[in-house]
Design an enzyme around this catalytic site. Sequence first.
Site, PDB file in Angstrom:
ATOM      1  N   ASP A  58       0.524  -3.754  18.494  1.00 54.90           N
ATOM      2  CA  ASP A  58       0.465  -3.217  17.123  1.00 54.90           C
ATOM      3  C   ASP A  58       1.072  -1.823  17.065  1.00 54.90           C
ATOM      4  O   ASP A  58       0.636  -0.972  16.291  1.00 54.90           O
ATOM      5  CB  ASP A  58      -0.987  -3.213  16.586  1.00 54.90           C
ATOM      6  CG  ASP A  58      -1.067  -2.897  15.096  1.00 54.90           C
ATOM      7  OD1 ASP A  58      -0.060  -3.089  14.386  1.00 54.90           O
ATOM      8  OD2 ASP A  58      -2.136  -2.452  14.653  1.00 54.90           O
ATOM      9  N   CYS A  99     -13.364  -5.876   7.818  1.00 58.02           N
ATOM     10  CA  CYS A  99     -13.804  -4.995   6.732  1.00 58.02           C
ATOM     11  C   CYS A  99     -15.145  -4.328   7.026  1.00 58.02           C
ATOM     12  O   CYS A  99     -15.348  -3.167   6.694  1.00 58.02           O
ATOM     13  CB  CYS A  99     -13.907  -5.787   5.429  1.00 58.02           C
ATOM     14  SG  CYS A  99     -12.307  -6.377   4.851  1.00 58.02           S
ATOM     15  N   CYS A 125     -15.435 -11.392   9.722  1.00 58.47           N
ATOM     16  CA  CYS A 125     -16.085 -10.305   8.979  1.00 58.47           C
ATOM     17  C   CYS A 125     -15.685  -8.902   9.436  1.00 58.47           C
ATOM     18  O   CYS A 125     -15.729  -7.953   8.658  1.00 58.47           O
ATOM     19  CB  CYS A 125     -17.606 -10.429   9.082  1.00 58.47           C
ATOM     20  SG  CYS A 125     -18.219 -12.115   8.876  1.00 58.47           S
ATOM     21  N   THR A 148       0.831  -1.205   0.000  1.00 57.27           N
ATOM     22  CA  THR A 148       0.000   0.000   0.000  1.00 57.27           C
ATOM     23  C   THR A 148       0.868   1.258   0.000  1.00 57.27           C
ATOM     24  O   THR A 148       0.388   2.342  -0.291  1.00 57.27           O
ATOM     25  CB  THR A 148      -0.923   0.041   1.233  1.00 57.27           C
ATOM     26  OG1 THR A 148      -0.108  -0.067   2.420  1.00 57.27           O
ATOM     27  CG2 THR A 148      -1.936  -1.092   1.213  1.00 57.27           C
TER      28      THR A 148
HETATM   29 CA    CA Z   1      -0.252  -3.521  12.110  1.00 61.64          CA
END
Ligand code: CA
Length: 705
Positions: free
Chosen positions: A322, A632, A629, A183
């Site tokens: 994260d 998204c 699910c 990305t």
């Molecule tokens: Ca990440």
Amino acid sequence: MKERRRSSAPAILALAICVGAGAARAADVTGARIVGADKEPGNWLSHGRTYSEQRFSPLNKIDAGNVGQLGLAWWLDIKSRTTRGVEATPLVVDGVMYNTGAWSHVQAIDAKAGKLLWEYDPQVPGEHAVKACCDAVNRGAAVWGGKVFVGTLDGRLIALDAKTGKLAWETLTVDQSKDYTITGAPRVVKGKVIIGNGGAEFGVRGYVSAYDADTGKMVWRFYTVPGNPKDGFESKALEKAAQTWHGEWWKYGGGGTVWDSMAYDPDLDLLYIGVGNGSPWNYQIRSEGKGDNLFLSSIVAIRPDTGEYVWHFQGTPGEDWDFTATQHMILLDLMIDGKLRKCIVQAPKNGFFYVLDRETGAFISGTPYATVTWADGLDPKTGRPNVKAEARWSTSGKPVLMLPGPGGAHNWQPMSYSPLTGLIYIPATEAGFAYVPVDPKTWAFRPTHFSNIGLDPVGIAFPEDEGARKAIRASTKGKLVAWDPVARKAAWTVDYGVPWNGGVLSTAGGLVFQGTGEGKFVAYESSSGKKLWESFAQTGIIAAPITYEVDGEQYVTVNTGWGGTFSMIPGLVVSGAAAAGTNRVLTFKLGGKAVLPPLKTAERPLNPPPATAAPDKVAAGKLLYETYCFYCHGDSAVSGGTLPDLRFSATLPSAEAWKAIVLDGTLTKNGMISFARNLKSDDVETIRAYLVERAHAEKKRLANP
Ligand code: CA
């Protein structure tokens, strides 16, 4: 010089004519031009305008005095097979704009007239969208030597002829059997196209690679985490890094993807890369809860010719949250304690603003730029965080609610540094998150497609109780923070109701430009934060603006297009954002008179079939939904506006139509793949039962607001 003296007179004349007409060829960008970018401020030659990635423009015809006269010069739709987020920074070279949209689409546009010159669709198969944690987005192109380079969502690096848009070469940069995506925008340094990838939510091993700009041949690859010691190490640096890992991390990939930021110092000849989080997130599972796990969550300096390691700084040792260090890095010189220091600065997800010596990686300072509850400050000498015991959810086995969360106090949205004000403008977020561990005994590595990060999927979902939801919404905010990196405090801040807003541009006109999740494009006075101008863009803005000049006139451009992490996963907290409308390139100039077509708001009928399922079936449906699910369509079945909110799905009443999509994959091209390898027919019906229940709850809520 000798060559030029020997040239015949007609050849010199021809050269002069070409230069007079703009350039000898399209996108004729060289290292010398990027290094000397300030000599041609009308262009925007690389992702952060300069190799230092300051995103400051010396252009000043649009200034605090006249910005009120800014109007739309032109607009152009960004074509895409489905509406997804647009995160790209466009480039402008000699009057031509090179832009990217969702699904890695590329556009070349006449930057003055707004006319499309060519476009290129790399035909990314729809199946790859589910490998992307955070939307089928692309952050932009690079240009060099007459070519345009773009990383595609399915892991290719493509080179296009800048004049025609025809494919010059393409190279597969990843193992497509694994869940890698691209990305980020490539950078070109010394004739090498540098590109990383994403996938640390999906069990991959991170790296960054360099490809020859002319041929597409790989020159080097730098892995950010060690592989299996039995296979030998690729470098001494990785052999050393392996001493900071425990257990059998290589089986799970380890993570550390280089999915966004880079910067380059041509004098020091150092390329800086930002390294991402661990895979899985769960540190107990990943590394037995031991060791620093290098080079996760680090800035690493490497040699651009060879990919050789030079130094690193790790902001978050033993990464468990994260907390990527892939956020935008800026190179700048700062006067600190009476000494001019060559610095690199970053506001990574973990909430501390770091100032490092960019020659050595030495820690200079680190200060919270947002609310930080996971650590009691940093060691003043080393910058190592004093992690609170309760923040270690995976090793303690106990849930913790903390700030920042995985969305970060700052994510990929670019900052900007104005040398005129000395301030760094940070698009920041205040959003808490409850880390709820999965029982490691019940965890099994599933290497493809679906998130398996070591958290309890139902435990981390937003509560369905409306009172709790209101409190979460109220405590989740966005901010523009004007940060003084020397005084180590905010000079001013602007608060936003939506946590997910656009990247930033600052200019010599004394202005800061930023788009918002609520769809406003705003200009502030850079010294005070006073709002001077705004324009409604009809949809949320997350991309960063640029400014450029053609024929002596200054333009400001921003891509619109709502999407990315916060529109996908925690839909609940962005419910005030602008609805996803048409994604466009908007370009403004003083006295611009163009007008957008009227905004069409789509109706959202809510007609669920009767709720007949027993509570245990609904609960089982929730577990399946939060496993497969939510990434998204939004957790607890609330979409953030980019992808369909399934409570409102017209397909919900029909079990057959529902199965055709979820099992037969009739919408695969849009990114909605068949889940047949994970779900059986009964599971799909169970998920539908949960969504019917959620739709009725929403109907009730709307009836009694
Ligand atoms: Ca990440």
